[in-house]
Design a protein around this motif. Structure first.
Motif: not given
Length: 321
Positions: A106-128
């Motif tokens: 369960k902890h690994v799944l949460n970390l994977l979800d968090e990693i997936e969200n963080i990978k999208q941060v540069p694109q979202k940051l650029e848009q903001c």
């Protein structure tokens, strides 16, 4: 043997109290007659209440059978519980291992979800940043950097992303300070200059233009008015124009620069989240003289241009066609 045991005891005790044989025989005959009468009465009652007695007996038998079955079932349940207890005791280590593995997965799944969200941060940051929603960008950047330097610190595949976002965080306050200076010194004075231009165009339409009135700056919104909180004001003296910085929220559906005062509050709140308030104060102090000189320079240019334009208009009006 004809009568119950306790009845025989009663008869023997009664007869032993008599010393005479005739009295004993008489008493014995009387007791036998009484017992026979009692048997006849009992038989008559049984005949009269046969149905009720049959029903009661059957009900009693049914209840007895149910109680017996319940006892057997309870006994079986107890045996099963003891068996389960023994099995669980034997499998305790395996169950604990499976439980720990479940928590780890369960902890690994949460970390994977968090990693997936963080990978999208540069694109979202650029848009903001492109849409100038700096508060959302700051929250996103600070949260991502905290995660990368905290729970995800040991993930080697995110080292490049960690360096990139950390560099963006280190330089984010420079962009916010530039935007703050633009609204603090340029945007506010542009509004005043725009008002003067409109007044100049209106006055050029009349032949005798009245003198230009002095600029009223008492109603202009300033960051100090915006940043005043309850700790600097007395109870009951709140103003509708004074807003706490903690209540500032960014609406992604609206133009962020529509309200300059709110926009500056958003910038300051973003700088506070980045913990760059001391650097911001120092930058404002260092650039204060330069920015004020630029205001004077721009204002002088505007006044000169307005005066020249009014002179041209007056000269054209006085010349015949």
């Amino acid at each position: 043997s004809k009568y119950p045991y306790f009845c025989n005891l009663f008869v023997l005790r009664t007869l032993s109290t008599s010393d005479d044989v005739e009295d004993r025989e008489t008493e014995k005959g009387r007791l036998e007659e009484a017992y026979e009468k009692c048997d006849r009465d009992l038989d008559e009652l049984i005949v009269q209440h046969y149905t009720e007695l049959t029903t009661a007996i059957r009900t009693y038998q049914s209840i007895t059978e149910r109680i017996t079955n319940s006892r057997n079932k309870i006994k079986q349940v107890k045996e099963n519980l003891l068996s389960c207890k023994m099995l669980l005791h034997c499998k305790r280590d395996e169950l604990r291992k499976l439980w720990i593995e479940g928590i780890e997965h369960k902890h690994v799944l949460n970390l994977l979800d968090e990693i997936e969200n963080i990978k999208q941060v540069p694109q979202k940051l650029e848009q903001c940043m492109a849409s100038k929603h700096y508060l959302n960008a700051t929250d996103m950047l600070v949260s991502a950097v905290d995660s990368l330097e905290g729970p995800l610190l040991q993930v080697e595949g995110l080292s490049d992303l960690r360096l990139e976002l950390h560099s963006k965080k280190m330089n984010m306050h420079l962009v916010l300070i530039d935007e703050l200076h633009r609204h603090l010194y340029i945007k506010s004075t542009n509004r005043v200059g725009q008002r003067n231009k409109e007044k100049g165009r209106i006055s050029s339409l009349v032949k005798e233009a009245p003198p230009v009135p002095l600029m009223d700056v008492t109603n202009l919104s300033t960051p100090r008015k915006f940043l005043e909180t309850s700790q600097f004001s007395t109870p009951g003296s709140s103003s509708m124009r004074e807003t706490s910085l903690l209540e500032v929220k960014e609406d992604t559906e609206l133009d962020p620069e529509e309200n300059s005062t709110v926009f500056m509050g958003i910038l300051i709140k973003g700088l506070a989240k980045l913990k760059k308030i001391p650097e911001t104060v120092k930058a404002i102090q260092d650039r204060l003289e330069q920015e004020l000189k630029q205001i004077v320079k721009r204002s002088t240019t505007q006044v000169a241009d307005n005066g020249y334009q009014r002179g041209e208009n007056l000269s054209q009006e006085n010349q015949p066609r």
